[in-house]
Design an enzyme around this catalytic site. Structure first.
Site, PDB file in Angstrom:
ATOM      1  N   SER A   1     -22.021 -38.737 106.388  1.00 55.29           N
ATOM      2  CA  SER A   1     -23.098 -39.060 105.699  1.00 55.29           C
ATOM      3  C   SER A   1     -23.170 -40.569 105.332  1.00 55.29           C
ATOM      4  O   SER A   1     -24.178 -40.876 104.597  1.00 55.29           O
ATOM      5  CB  SER A   1     -23.327 -38.236 104.761  1.00 55.29           C
ATOM      6  OG  SER A   1     -23.691 -36.942 105.277  1.00 55.29           O
TER       7      SER A   1
ATOM      8  N   LYS B   1     -25.865 -42.436 106.801  1.00 56.28           N
ATOM      9  CA  LYS B   1     -27.238 -42.373 106.100  1.00 56.28           C
ATOM     10  C   LYS B   1     -27.818 -43.667 105.497  1.00 56.28           C
ATOM     11  O   LYS B   1     -29.009 -43.719 105.774  1.00 56.28           O
ATOM     12  CB  LYS B   1     -27.420 -41.286 105.318  1.00 56.28           C
ATOM     13  CG  LYS B   1     -27.264 -39.842 106.119  1.00 56.28           C
ATOM     14  CD  LYS B   1     -27.056 -38.627 105.010  1.00 56.28           C
ATOM     15  CE  LYS B   1     -26.963 -37.439 105.621  1.00 56.28           C
ATOM     16  NZ  LYS B   1     -26.552 -36.302 104.719  1.00 56.28           N
TER      17      LYS B   1
ATOM     18  N   TYR C   1     -28.930 -37.609 115.275  1.00 52.05           N
ATOM     19  CA  TYR C   1     -28.246 -37.294 113.670  1.00 52.05           C
ATOM     20  C   TYR C   1     -26.480 -36.823 114.057  1.00 52.05           C
ATOM     21  O   TYR C   1     -25.895 -37.680 113.272  1.00 52.05           O
ATOM     22  CB  TYR C   1     -29.011 -36.345 112.915  1.00 52.05           C
ATOM     23  CG  TYR C   1     -28.078 -35.665 111.721  1.00 52.05           C
ATOM     24  CD1 TYR C   1     -28.314 -36.546 110.737  1.00 52.05           C
ATOM     25  CD2 TYR C   1     -27.661 -34.634 111.628  1.00 52.05           C
ATOM     26  CE1 TYR C   1     -27.778 -36.293 109.354  1.00 52.05           C
ATOM     27  CE2 TYR C   1     -26.821 -34.040 110.481  1.00 52.05           C
ATOM     28  CZ  TYR C   1     -27.028 -35.091 109.456  1.00 52.05           C
ATOM     29  OH  TYR C   1     -26.417 -34.682 108.167  1.00 52.05           O
TER      30      TYR C   1
ATOM     31  N   TYR D   1     -25.262 -36.382  96.425  1.00 52.96           N
ATOM     32  CA  TYR D   1     -25.871 -35.163  96.293  1.00 52.96           C
ATOM     33  C   TYR D   1     -25.910 -34.505  94.944  1.00 52.96           C
ATOM     34  O   TYR D   1     -26.198 -35.310  93.882  1.00 52.96           O
ATOM     35  CB  TYR D   1     -25.032 -34.000  97.214  1.00 52.96           C
ATOM     36  CG  TYR D   1     -24.750 -34.713  98.638  1.00 52.96           C
ATOM     37  CD1 TYR D   1     -25.831 -34.969  99.355  1.00 52.96           C
ATOM     38  CD2 TYR D   1     -23.460 -34.824  99.024  1.00 52.96           C
ATOM     39  CE1 TYR D   1     -25.547 -35.529 100.655  1.00 52.96           C
ATOM     40  CE2 TYR D   1     -23.099 -35.264 100.056  1.00 52.96           C
ATOM     41  CZ  TYR D   1     -24.317 -35.639 101.086  1.00 52.96           C
ATOM     42  OH  TYR D   1     -24.173 -36.047 102.194  1.00 52.96           O
TER      43      TYR D   1
ATOM     44  N   VAL E   1     -18.410 -36.301 104.280  1.00 54.11           N
ATOM     45  CA  VAL E   1     -17.589 -35.191 104.288  1.00 54.11           C
ATOM     46  C   VAL E   1     -16.182 -35.584 104.996  1.00 54.11           C
ATOM     47  O   VAL E   1     -15.624 -34.672 104.903  1.00 54.11           O
ATOM     48  CB  VAL E   1     -18.344 -33.912 104.780  1.00 54.11           C
ATOM     49  CG1 VAL E   1     -19.343 -33.256 103.899  1.00 54.11           C
ATOM     50  CG2 VAL E   1     -18.860 -33.993 106.272  1.00 54.11           C
TER      51      VAL E   1
END
Ligand code: GLU
Length: 328
Positions: free
Chosen positions: A82, A85, A209, A260, A278
């Protein structure tokens, strides 16, 4: 690992003669992390990630004066997941500018990275670009009029350019694993498509993605790639990547949404804009001072690197680097 305190003793390298000895701090942090027994649990839902040795640890700091300080496995490539992103968002803002915010929000979610619960109430508009749903919309924007292969190639080129390193690559084993196990991400994509918030076939957008998540980079490469965020949108040589306002906003989103439902805790403990993945990596930015990457594969309950977070907390405490502390 919430609330877990730093081991005692790591501050001993601090300041000394008035100048911070950054290499001593970094080495002290690596030694303190090596001694930790509670290392968190590696992600297992993607088979390739389950194989990674939880003992590994790397840290790399690109400083504003052009130095690169490293310790541990700083040159070993790992799955950035991530963290991608941040760079995907940068590309998407370059393509559609503020129109992106009609399709993705800018608020912390308070939910897990792969949560679907808010999407129904919020009519398929994800809370922010760093939860999976938001990142899938960003991937849809980046797909644009391209073929998935071209969109993925553009992302890879962007990271190679920022990292000044053509060896940045996609780990095809991880990409296949994402594809084989990404049922939740497919559900998120289908759900948003039902609300009209995906413009392409779900499998094409998800292909982009999954491949961006499967990019492999080392801490050194990532720290280099994050430099434009410490320099108000410019690279060290002066080339502009994004405007100063955009760099500030990307940093703001990293601070408020980058971890998050543990984003508040990360801001409380570390005080730097940061984005986790992760794979166990974290990219953190201290505007005007440093771009930092850490990697420790074991995760806490929120899916963020247990010891990577601890290492950044130690660094913040030993150096005073925090966006909440004035520059000396
Ligand atoms: N590829 C991962 C997924 O979508 C990214 C999650 C993460 O790094 O937080 O499940």
């Amino acid at each position: 690992m919430l609330g877990k305190s730093c081991p005692a003793g790591y501050k001993k390298a601090r300041k000394g003669t008035g100048r911070v000895d950054l290499q001593a701090i970094v080495d002290d942090i690596a030694a303190a992390i090596a001694a930790q027994t509670d290392r968190g649990a590696v992600a297992t839902y993607i088979p390739g990630l389950a194989k990674v040795d939880p003992q590994r640890f790397g840290i790399a700091i690109a400083t504003a004066d052009g130095a690169m300080l490293t310790s541990g496995d700083a040159s070993a490539p790992f799955s950035i997941q991530s963290i991608s992103k941040v760079f995907a968002l940068t590309l998407a803002l370059g393509k559609v500018g503020d129109q992106l915010w009609e399709r993705v929000g800018r608020e912390p979610s308070g939910t897990a990275f792969n949560s679907i619960v808010q999407l129904e109430a919020e009519k398929g508009i994800p809370r922010n670009p760093f939860i999976n749903a938001g990142a899938i919309v960003v991937a849809d924007v980046n797909l644009g009029a391209h073929q998935p292969r071209e969109a993925i190639g553009e992302m890879l080129q962007f990271l190679r350019y920022l990292a000044e390193d053509d060896s940045v690559h996609i780990d095809e084993d991880i990409a296949r694993g994402e594809q084989d196990t990404g049922f939740r991400n497919l559900a998120l994509g289908n759900y948003m498509r039902a609300f009209g918030n995906l413009r392409h076939a779900v499998d094409l957008t998800l292909g982009v993605y999954f491949h961006q998540c499967a990019i492999a980079m080392s801490c050194v490469q990532l720290a280099r790639a994050g430099r434009f965020l410490m320099f108000d949108g410019r690279l060290p040589g002066g080339s502009r990547v994004v405007s100063p306002a955009r760099a500030r906003r990307i940093n703001a989103l990293m601070l408020t949404c980058g971890h998050y439902d543990a984003s508040g805790d990360f801001a409380f403990r570390v005080g730097m804009p940061g984005k986790s993945g992760v794979g166990g990596g974290i990219l953190a930015v201290v505007p005007g001072r440093a771009s930092i990457a850490v990697w420790s594969p074991g995760l806490n309950a929120n899916g963020n690197s247990t010891l990577g977070t601890m290492a950044l907390q130690m660094l913040a405490e030993a150096t005073g680097w925090s966006i909440f502390q004035p520059h000396e």
